[in-house]
Design an enzyme around this catalytic site. Sequence first.
Site, mmCIF file in Angstrom:
data_model
loop_
_atom_site.group_PDB
_atom_site.id
_atom_site.type_symbol
_atom_site.label_atom_id
_atom_site.label_comp_id
_atom_site.label_asym_id
_atom_site.label_seq_id
_atom_site.Cartn_x
_atom_site.Cartn_y
_atom_site.Cartn_z
ATOM 1 C CB THR A 70 -0.935 -0.006 1.233
ATOM 2 O OG1 THR A 70 -1.780 -1.157 1.148
ATOM 3 C CG2 THR A 70 -1.780 1.254 1.298
ATOM 4 C CG ASN A 142 -6.080 -7.850 -5.999
ATOM 5 O OD1 ASN A 142 -5.925 -7.117 -6.985
ATOM 6 N ND2 ASN A 142 -6.993 -7.611 -5.095
ATOM 7 C CD GLN A 170 -2.171 -11.154 -4.932
ATOM 8 O OE1 GLN A 170 -1.940 -12.360 -5.009
ATOM 9 N NE2 GLN A 170 -2.682 -10.617 -3.842
ATOM 10 C CB SER A 190 3.242 -6.755 -0.213
ATOM 11 O OG SER A 190 2.849 -7.036 1.105
ATOM 12 C CG HIS A 192 1.177 -9.501 4.031
ATOM 13 N ND1 HIS A 192 -0.094 -9.998 3.865
ATOM 14 C CD2 HIS A 192 1.138 -8.231 3.587
ATOM 15 C CE1 HIS A 192 -0.873 -9.048 3.363
ATOM 16 N NE2 HIS A 192 -0.145 -7.972 3.182
ATOM 17 C CB THR A 228 14.146 3.927 13.420
ATOM 18 O OG1 THR A 228 14.637 5.167 13.914
ATOM 19 C CG2 THR A 228 15.102 2.791 13.787
ATOM 20 C CB CYS A 316 -9.433 -4.370 0.683
ATOM 21 S SG CYS A 316 -7.731 -4.864 0.516
HETATM 22 C C1 LIG Z 1 -2.150 -7.096 -0.936
HETATM 23 C C2 LIG Z 1 -1.995 -6.201 -2.088
HETATM 24 C C3 LIG Z 1 -1.538 -4.877 -1.928
HETATM 25 C C4 LIG Z 1 -1.300 -4.268 -0.571
HETATM 26 O O1 LIG Z 1 -0.150 -4.741 0.058
HETATM 27 P P1 LIG Z 1 -0.005 -4.553 1.657
HETATM 28 O O2 LIG Z 1 1.393 -4.961 1.944
HETATM 29 O O3 LIG Z 1 -1.030 -5.458 2.279
HETATM 30 O O4 LIG Z 1 -0.255 -3.108 1.957
HETATM 31 C C5 LIG Z 1 -1.368 -4.107 -3.054
HETATM 32 N N1 LIG Z 1 -1.625 -4.597 -4.280
HETATM 33 C C6 LIG Z 1 -2.056 -5.853 -4.477
HETATM 34 C C7 LIG Z 1 -2.307 -6.344 -5.865
HETATM 35 C C8 LIG Z 1 -2.256 -6.703 -3.396
HETATM 36 O O5 LIG Z 1 -2.704 -7.943 -3.596
#
Ligand SMILES: *Cc1c(COP(=O)(O)O)cnc(C)c1O
Length: 380
Positions: A70, A142, A170, A190, A192, A228, A316
């Site tokens: 994000t 996504n 993704q 990202s 996670h 930091t 979301c």
């Molecule tokens: C999950 C996702 C994000 C957001 O990433 P976060 O690390 O959760 O803020 C942005 N773009 C896509 C396509 C995603 O699947």
Amino acid sequence: MIYMDNAASAPIHKDVVAAMLSCINKTYGNPSSIHRAGRMAKRSIEAARSSVAELINADPSEIFFTSGGTESNNTILRNPSYRNIITTQIEHDSILEPCRSCRGEKSITYLPPDEFGMISPESLESTITKQTDLVSIMTANNEVGTIQPIEKLSNICKGYGVPFHTDMVQAVGKMPIDVGRMGVDAASISSHKIRGPKGVGALYIRGGIKTSPLIYGGGQEGGLRSGTENVPAIVGFGEAARIARQQLHDDMQHVTSLRDTMTYRIMSEVSHVTYNGHPLHRLPGNAHLSFLGINGEDIIIKLDEYGMAASTGSACSVHTQKESHVLRAMKLDGDVISGSLRLTLGPDNTMADVDTAIHTIKRVVAELRRVSPLKEKYAF
Ligand SMILES: *Cc1c(COP(=O)(O)O)cnc(C)c1O
């Protein structure tokens, strides 16, 4: 529990947890400090930067750590020097909302997808001009998993001298990524979504591309992202990137075979089902199906009762409960949109999971269809 919501967040890898715990315990220094503890923290960050860079075949100097996908997307889209922007109707909200928030200051064009969720190079070609400041098109969607023709799209931008950004959150770790070959100038990642910790991500920026920070302060991350550094999270992200790169081909094969078995069996054993997204150009773990005559939200609630985690589309959307902007942009039929279920598999899933999932889905769909108001229409 059977977990098939890897696109929302992937279960953290045990080696990532180990690397993070060791870092929390031992690497307490501030990376900006001159003493040994500080230098040790700095070294950990730089090792993680190299690992993330390698995953997408970038140079470490082109990787900037952020708080996630994000923030990476916001950093690019909200940059005041990009005033005329072309993006698409099927982007993640972390692209669409920053665009909406800049409505007064920027002129933004949203390219529509076709019914498979594909953005055609022709539509970009007919929209882009020398006045365009930035094009941002996601590598893979996504919700439906459609993979865009990034090389062709970036090539068009090159012809006009326009920088090309892609949200590859993704796609990273799910398919081979080479930012050079793909011709992208900036990209969001990202942690996670690739079995790393939440709250950390990266922005890839090729040298010479205009940047502007969202957050000002001590000048960390080359001045692009002050504050930091979250050292343990960055270390975990680096470890997740290393694992993703090392296992990419095995993971792709494994996940594709599970996904194909699952979709084939559901399509042949359940009536009135559609398979959404592109039949070929799609992410290995993504199965997006619609069960006509019932509601996707009801399906996931019942699946959850039986111990299975899936999603209707984007994670979301739970905050807004609105129907998917992606499926609407693809102009799918209303019953297809409301009956949609996204199953996203990861490397941890097994063929036994797939068996249980099919059994559970068949049971849930039958239960819901028994009481569906559209029973007559579809003659279940
Ligand atoms: C999950 C996702 C994000 C957001 O990433 P976060 O690390 O959760 O803020 C942005 N773009 C896509 C396509 C995603 O699947």
